[in-house]
Design a protein around this motif. Structure first.
Motif, PDB file in Angstrom:
ATOM      1  N   SER A   5       0.853  -1.200   0.000  1.00 59.30           N
ATOM      2  CA  SER A   5       0.000   0.000   0.000  1.00 59.30           C
ATOM      3  C   SER A   5       0.885   1.246   0.000  1.00 59.30           C
ATOM      4  O   SER A   5       0.977   1.968   1.010  1.00 59.30           O
ATOM      5  N   PRO A   6       1.545   1.539  -1.094  1.00 58.63           N
ATOM      6  CA  PRO A   6       2.532   2.626  -1.134  1.00 58.63           C
ATOM      7  C   PRO A   6       1.939   4.025  -0.934  1.00 58.63           C
ATOM      8  O   PRO A   6       2.666   4.948  -0.557  1.00 58.63           O
ATOM      9  N   LEU A   7       0.616   4.202  -1.144  1.00 62.18           N
ATOM     10  CA  LEU A   7       0.007   5.525  -0.983  1.00 62.18           C
ATOM     11  C   LEU A   7       0.122   6.038   0.453  1.00 62.18           C
ATOM     12  O   LEU A   7       0.146   7.254   0.687  1.00 62.18           O
ATOM     13  N   PHE A   8       0.215   5.129   1.419  1.00 61.39           N
ATOM     14  CA  PHE A   8       0.351   5.544   2.818  1.00 61.39           C
ATOM     15  C   PHE A   8       1.675   6.278   3.062  1.00 61.39           C
ATOM     16  O   PHE A   8       1.816   6.991   4.053  1.00 61.39           O
ATOM     17  N   LEU A   9       2.637   6.099   2.164  1.00 61.71           N
ATOM     18  CA  LEU A   9       3.923   6.780   2.320  1.00 61.71           C
ATOM     19  C   LEU A   9       3.771   8.295   2.168  1.00 61.71           C
ATOM     20  O   LEU A   9       4.626   9.057   2.642  1.00 61.71           O
ATOM     21  N   LEU A  10       2.671   8.724   1.545  1.00 62.46           N
ATOM     22  CA  LEU A  10       2.415  10.169   1.429  1.00 62.46           C
ATOM     23  C   LEU A  10       2.171  10.810   2.792  1.00 62.46           C
ATOM     24  O   LEU A  10       2.309  12.025   2.947  1.00 62.46           O
ATOM     25  N   LEU A  11       1.840   9.975   3.781  1.00 69.37           N
ATOM     26  CA  LEU A  11       1.636  10.497   5.141  1.00 69.37           C
ATOM     27  C   LEU A  11       2.922  11.073   5.729  1.00 69.37           C
ATOM     28  O   LEU A  11       2.864  11.823   6.701  1.00 69.37           O
ATOM     29  N   PHE A  12       4.060  10.722   5.159  1.00 67.90           N
ATOM     30  CA  PHE A  12       5.323  11.297   5.638  1.00 67.90           C
ATOM     31  C   PHE A  12       5.304  12.823   5.475  1.00 67.90           C
ATOM     32  O   PHE A  12       5.803  13.548   6.342  1.00 67.90           O
ATOM     33  N   PHE A  13       4.735  13.281   4.369  1.00 62.27           N
ATOM     34  CA  PHE A  13       4.667  14.729   4.155  1.00 62.27           C
ATOM     35  C   PHE A  13       3.730  15.388   5.165  1.00 62.27           C
ATOM     36  O   PHE A  13       4.026  16.461   5.703  1.00 62.27           O
ATOM     37  N   VAL A  14       2.602  14.737   5.442  1.00 61.49           N
ATOM     38  CA  VAL A  14       1.659  15.255   6.437  1.00 61.49           C
ATOM     39  C   VAL A  14       2.311  15.284   7.813  1.00 61.49           C
ATOM     40  O   VAL A  14       2.229  16.278   8.554  1.00 61.49           O
ATOM     41  N   ALA A  15       2.991  14.180   8.175  1.00 60.80           N
ATOM     42  CA  ALA A  15       3.633  14.097   9.485  1.00 60.80           C
ATOM     43  C   ALA A  15       4.719  15.155   9.627  1.00 60.80           C
ATOM     44  O   ALA A  15       4.866  15.786  10.687  1.00 60.80           O
ATOM     45  N   LEU A  54      14.478  14.321  23.423  1.00 60.35           N
ATOM     46  CA  LEU A  54      14.405  12.875  23.170  1.00 60.35           C
ATOM     47  C   LEU A  54      12.964  12.432  22.937  1.00 60.35           C
ATOM     48  O   LEU A  54      12.713  11.515  22.159  1.00 60.35           O
ATOM     49  N   LEU A  55      12.015  13.098  23.619  1.00 59.50           N
ATOM     50  CA  LEU A  55      10.612  12.736  23.455  1.00 59.50           C
ATOM     51  C   LEU A  55      10.149  12.975  22.016  1.00 59.50           C
ATOM     52  O   LEU A  55       9.384  12.196  21.442  1.00 59.50           O
ATOM     53  N   TRP A  56      10.608  14.104  21.458  1.00 59.85           N
ATOM     54  CA  TRP A  56      10.264  14.383  20.059  1.00 59.85           C
ATOM     55  C   TRP A  56      10.848  13.325  19.120  1.00 59.85           C
ATOM     56  O   TRP A  56      10.198  12.911  18.165  1.00 59.85           O
ATOM     57  N   LEU A  57      12.061  12.909  19.407  1.00 59.37           N
ATOM     58  CA  LEU A  57      12.685  11.874  18.574  1.00 59.37           C
ATOM     59  C   LEU A  57      11.929  10.555  18.676  1.00 59.37           C
ATOM     60  O   LEU A  57      11.724   9.854  17.671  1.00 59.37           O
ATOM     61  N   LEU A  58      11.511  10.214  19.900  1.00 59.82           N
ATOM     62  CA  LEU A  58      10.746   8.976  20.081  1.00 59.82           C
ATOM     63  C   LEU A  58       9.413   9.052  19.343  1.00 59.82           C
ATOM     64  O   LEU A  58       8.986   8.093  18.696  1.00 59.82           O
ATOM     65  N   ARG A  59       8.758  10.222  19.465  1.00 56.83           N
ATOM     66  CA  ARG A  59       7.470  10.382  18.797  1.00 56.83           C
ATOM     67  C   ARG A  59       7.638  10.334  17.278  1.00 56.83           C
ATOM     68  O   ARG A  59       6.848   9.702  16.570  1.00 56.83           O
ATOM     69  N   ALA A  60       8.670  11.011  16.774  1.00 52.81           N
ATOM     70  CA  ALA A  60       8.913  11.002  15.318  1.00 52.81           C
ATOM     71  C   ALA A  60       9.214   9.593  14.828  1.00 52.81           C
ATOM     72  O   ALA A  60       8.716   9.147  13.792  1.00 52.81           O
ATOM     73  N   GLY A  61      10.037   8.880  15.608  1.00 47.98           N
ATOM     74  CA  GLY A  61      10.366   7.505  15.228  1.00 47.98           C
ATOM     75  C   GLY A  61       9.133   6.620  15.216  1.00 47.98           C
ATOM     76  O   GLY A  61       8.953   5.794  14.309  1.00 47.98           O
ATOM     77  N   ALA A  62       8.264   6.803  16.226  1.00 45.13           N
ATOM     78  CA  ALA A  62       7.040   6.006  16.285  1.00 45.13           C
ATOM     79  C   ALA A  62       6.158   6.270  15.073  1.00 45.13           C
ATOM     80  O   ALA A  62       5.593   5.340  14.480  1.00 45.13           O
ATOM     81  N   VAL A  63       6.032   7.543  14.715  1.00 49.62           N
ATOM     82  CA  VAL A  63       5.206   7.888  13.553  1.00 49.62           C
ATOM     83  C   VAL A  63       5.797   7.320  12.274  1.00 49.62           C
ATOM     84  O   VAL A  63       5.080   6.807  11.406  1.00 49.62           O
ATOM     85  N   ILE A  64       7.115   7.398  12.125  1.00 52.16           N
ATOM     86  CA  ILE A  64       7.781   6.862  10.928  1.00 52.16           C
ATOM     87  C   ILE A  64       7.504   5.367  10.777  1.00 52.16           C
ATOM     88  O   ILE A  64       7.106   4.891   9.712  1.00 52.16           O
ATOM     89  N   PHE A  65       7.694   4.626  11.868  1.00 53.68           N
ATOM     90  CA  PHE A  65       7.482   3.176  11.795  1.00 53.68           C
ATOM     91  C   PHE A  65       6.007   2.838  11.608  1.00 53.68           C
ATOM     92  O   PHE A  65       5.673   1.835  10.968  1.00 53.68           O
ATOM     93  N   LEU A  66       5.119   3.674  12.160  1.00 59.20           N
ATOM     94  CA  LEU A  66       3.692   3.441  11.981  1.00 59.20           C
ATOM     95  C   LEU A  66       3.303   3.618  10.508  1.00 59.20           C
ATOM     96  O   LEU A  66       2.552   2.815   9.951  1.00 59.20           O
ATOM     97  N   ILE A  67       3.818   4.681   9.875  1.00 55.17           N
ATOM     98  CA  ILE A  67       3.518   4.910   8.457  1.00 55.17           C
ATOM     99  C   ILE A  67       4.077   3.784   7.590  1.00 55.17           C
ATOM    100  O   ILE A  67       3.425   3.288   6.666  1.00 55.17           O
ATOM    101  N   LEU A  68       5.299   3.347   7.914  1.00 58.87           N
ATOM    102  CA  LEU A  68       5.886   2.236   7.170  1.00 58.87           C
ATOM    103  C   LEU A  68       5.053   0.969   7.321  1.00 58.87           C
ATOM    104  O   LEU A  68       4.870   0.200   6.362  1.00 58.87           O
ATOM    105  N   ALA A  69       4.532   0.754   8.531  1.00 55.72           N
ATOM    106  CA  ALA A  69       3.695  -0.421   8.760  1.00 55.72           C
ATOM    107  C   ALA A  69       2.409  -0.343   7.945  1.00 55.72           C
ATOM    108  O   ALA A  69       1.950  -1.339   7.368  1.00 55.72           O
ATOM    109  N   LEU A  70       1.819   0.867   7.887  1.00 60.22           N
ATOM    110  CA  LEU A  70       0.598   1.044   7.091  1.00 60.22           C
ATOM    111  C   LEU A  70       0.846   0.793   5.610  1.00 60.22           C
ATOM    112  O   LEU A  70      -0.030   0.302   4.888  1.00 60.22           O
ATOM    113  N   ALA A  71       2.051   1.114   5.135  1.00 61.52           N
ATOM    114  CA  ALA A  71       2.395   0.881   3.725  1.00 61.52           C
ATOM    115  C   ALA A  71       2.648  -0.588   3.419  1.00 61.52           C
ATOM    116  O   ALA A  71       2.755  -0.988   2.264  1.00 61.52           O
TER     117      ALA A  71
END
Length: 328
Positions: A5-15, A54-71
């Motif tokens: 589902s590569p369209l979910f990768l567009l969420l990177f721009f939103v994030a 560090l909290l921002w980094l953890l949150r960003a990392g979580a979002v990145i992996f979540l988007i990758l999982a959705l794809a």
């Protein structure tokens, strides 16, 4: 590797846009407490301001992996299913005395024929090949086999005068047909090579060709030898090896009739190079049918990415409410 589902990768721009918005907003609206003396909180501000990044980094990392999982990243194992329909081939070689003629220098006719036939065998795949030799009598030198190394070894052992001298073309065809008649191969062919005419045996060559037709066997005939006279080595007890010249005795009409009866072709080889070209033509005419079906099995990897995202979210929540807790 691919994304289901590569369209979910567009969420990177939103994030990225959301993170940029909140970071800028936090810079402008930082809450603070005014103290008359900062020495009391020496080191605390440093810890809470810098370490909370560090909290921002953890949150960003979580979002990145979540988007990758959705794809839904997937790895694939590509498999090709091949079905083949091989050809059964009998190489029928004349070993009569006249094959000793050396008009295909530096070797005699038989040695050149063996060498070229061996190269033909090396170039085949998925076929079964056998060898029949003949002079006055025909013999099975090598049964049908897909072990090309064995075929070539048997070919090396083919010699002049393996039976009584003479040329029994009809018998040679009959012996070859007997080895092919029960074959279930897509195509059945005989490659008959000779430099003479039928003068021995009980079976007429054209009659034998009609027998081959009854079993759907095609015959390619090859007549070898230069036109006119050819040098023939003779061992003289007094003068040693010397050469005499023998006349051409090739029965081309009969060889052509054999080929036409079975819907094959007749070739004339007057040199080693011409013989190589003939085998190349036969190789192109008789190709094994190969069908390939390619498919790919994919394995999903989104579960592991979701787990990483979840761990990063949990780590952020725990740190945000414990050692990286923000003062009011």
């Amino acid at each position: 590797m691919r994304f289901a589902s590569p369209l979910f990768l567009l969420l990177f721009f939103v994030a990225a846009a959301v993170f940029w918005y909140f970071i800028e907003r936090e810079k402008k609206h930082k809450s603070s407490i005014i103290f008359s003396d900062f020495r009391l909180f020496k080191g605390v501000g440093n810890f809470t301001s810098r370490k909370r990044e560090l909290l921002w980094l953890l949150r960003a990392g979580a979002v990145i992996f979540l988007i990758l999982a959705l794809a839904r990243p997937q790895s694939g194992l590509r498999t090709e299913e091949i079905s083949t329909r091989g050809i059964d081939i009998i190489l029928c070689l004349d070993t009569s005395g006249s094959m000793k003629a050396e008009d295909f220098k530096p070797k005699n006719r038989l040695e050149v024929a063996k060498s070229v036939a061996a190269d033909f065998v090396k170039g085949r795949s998925n076929d079964r090949i056998g060898i029949v030799v003949f002079s006055a009598v025909s013999l099975l030198q090598c049964p049908l086999t897909s072990d090309y190394g064995a075929v070539i070894d048997f070919m090396k052992n083919v010699e002049l005068g393996m039976t009584t001298d003479g040329t029994a073309v009809g018998n040679a065809i009959a012996t070859s047909v007997d080895r092919l008649k029960d074959s279930k191969a897509k195509s059945k062919i005989i490659i008959l090579l000779t430099d003479g005419r039928n003068n021995m045996g009980e079976v007429d060559p054209v009659t034998a060709a009609k027998l081959a037709t009854a079993f759907n066997i095609k015959i390619y005939t090859i007549g070898v030898g230069k036109e006119g006279e050819a040098p023939y080595p003779v061992d003289d007890p007094m003068f040693g090896k010397r050469y005499v010249y023998i006349k051409e005795d090739l029965d081309e009409p009969t060889l052509r009739a054999i080929a036409e009866t079975t819907e094959g072709l007749y070739f004339r080889a007057t040199s080693a190079e011409a013989l190589k070209d003939i085998y190349k033509q036969i190789d192109k005419l008789e190709k094994t049918e190969i069908k390939g079906i390619e498919y790919t099995e994919y394995t999903d990897h989104y579960i592991s990415l979701l787990l990483i995202a979840l761990l990063l979210f949990v780590a952020e929540i725990i740190l945000d409410n414990t050692i990286l807790r923000k003062l009011p």
